[in-house]
Design an enzyme around this catalytic site. Sequence first.
Site, PDB file in Angstrom:
ATOM      1  NE  ARG A  88      38.411 -14.681 -33.522  1.00 38.44           N
ATOM      2  CZ  ARG A  88      38.028 -15.135 -32.344  1.00 38.44           C
ATOM      3  NH1 ARG A  88      38.787 -14.913 -31.273  1.00 38.44           N
ATOM      4  NH2 ARG A  88      36.903 -15.813 -32.208  1.00 38.44           N
ATOM      5  CG  HIS A 127      40.782 -16.748 -40.733  1.00 37.07           C
ATOM      6  ND1 HIS A 127      40.918 -16.137 -39.497  1.00 37.07           N
ATOM      7  CD2 HIS A 127      39.633 -17.480 -40.668  1.00 37.07           C
ATOM      8  CE1 HIS A 127      39.898 -16.477 -38.731  1.00 37.07           C
ATOM      9  NE2 HIS A 127      39.106 -17.287 -39.409  1.00 37.07           N
ATOM     10  NE  ARG A 140      39.894 -18.356 -35.266  1.00 31.81           N
ATOM     11  CZ  ARG A 140      39.668 -18.432 -33.958  1.00 31.81           C
ATOM     12  NH1 ARG A 140      40.690 -18.510 -33.127  1.00 31.81           N
ATOM     13  NH2 ARG A 140      38.448 -18.421 -33.472  1.00 31.81           N
ATOM     14  CG  HIS A 165      33.575 -19.307 -32.251  1.00 25.28           C
ATOM     15  ND1 HIS A 165      32.488 -20.134 -32.249  1.00 25.28           N
ATOM     16  CD2 HIS A 165      33.355 -18.384 -33.223  1.00 25.28           C
ATOM     17  CE1 HIS A 165      31.633 -19.742 -33.185  1.00 25.28           C
ATOM     18  NE2 HIS A 165      32.132 -18.682 -33.781  1.00 25.28           N
ATOM     19  CE1 TYR A 187      27.594 -29.465 -28.572  1.00 26.58           C
ATOM     20  CE2 TYR A 187      27.476 -27.205 -29.345  1.00 26.58           C
ATOM     21  CZ  TYR A 187      27.367 -28.559 -29.582  1.00 26.58           C
ATOM     22  OH  TYR A 187      27.020 -29.003 -30.827  1.00 26.58           O
TER      23      TYR A 187
END
Length: 375
Positions: A209, A316, A319, A342, A351
């Site tokens: 970021r 951005h 990314r 994230h 997950y």
Amino acid sequence: MTQTGKRQRRKFGRIRQFNSGRWQASYTGPDGRVYIAPKTFNAKIDAEAWLTDRRREIDRQLWSPASGQEDRPGAPFGEYAEGWLKQRGIKDRTRAHYRKLLDNHILATFADTDLRDITPAAVRRWYATTAVGTPTMRAHSYSLLRAIMQTALADDLIDSNPCRISGASTARRVHKIRPATLDELETITKAMPDPYQAFVLMAAWLAMRYGELTELRRKDIDLHGEVARVRRAVVRVGEGFKVTTPKSDAGVRDISIPPHLIPAIEDHLHKHVNPGRESLLFPSVNDPNRHLAPSALYRMFYKARKAAGRPDLRVHDLRHSGAVLAASTGATLAELMQRLGHSTAGAALRYQHAAKGRDREIAALLSKLAENQEM
């Protein structure tokens, strides 16, 4: 305030208990409408007493729709929202964002309106004309209004949340992201001024970021271990900058550096970064001790993206491009989430945690992609 759903069957009225332990009383009036007590009660017996009073008024023909509502406190939305904002345990940047949403999109309509008088119809009218051209701002404004009203509900100031528009908290993406190709990344990198070429490389190949990169310091780079350690981020607050924690807990992470980037990063540290562990990797153009302003980087980046024929590409999006590159190596979604820093509650349920050690394998595979491109 979440309800347990437990209702007490009675000859007159209904009583239910909330998870907080408090009790709510309601009844159907002679006019067929449901009336809810203006406040919840600590004890069940108090809720029963309130219903007994309403039944007695009906029996004596003294009842009116206002019966039992006299002690309901009133509060203008604007006043309540100010207190809500001050009491929230949120980051400065989030607070500033909420402040902007209130001032620009919400208070003009609801500031002087009593919380009880904000109806679903009023919310729909407001939503229909609010930030129509900016879907993300519109969704954020609605989400903030809903959150404030939800707290008012928990505070027993309203009977129900009037924000009931399905899907209003989700913005439909207007900017369709098209990842940069390897050729485009190479062109953009070479078109940047020398001190900021490594910024493009790390933004893309490490999928970092902006705030993480501009707070990255010499001490955070381990060339021998081929790791970039993300421990902090910088955010714009007013006219200045503030060093804070990454966006989420998952943002604190070690990112394996693709081996083919090591020479470029080593060269950058040697030529463009001051000595000392605390030296910024990508400081202000004019002051090595100050953080790089987004506007300064954008001016450089816009020229570079034009050279690559990608006027649509945002900083951005580098990314996002890096995430696509990493995904192309066969990394699982959980591993990608770890690399990108994230995490959401939903993803955490679906997950498993990324396997330890796989991030370095992903980094090595990224370098193979670059090597194959060069062949």
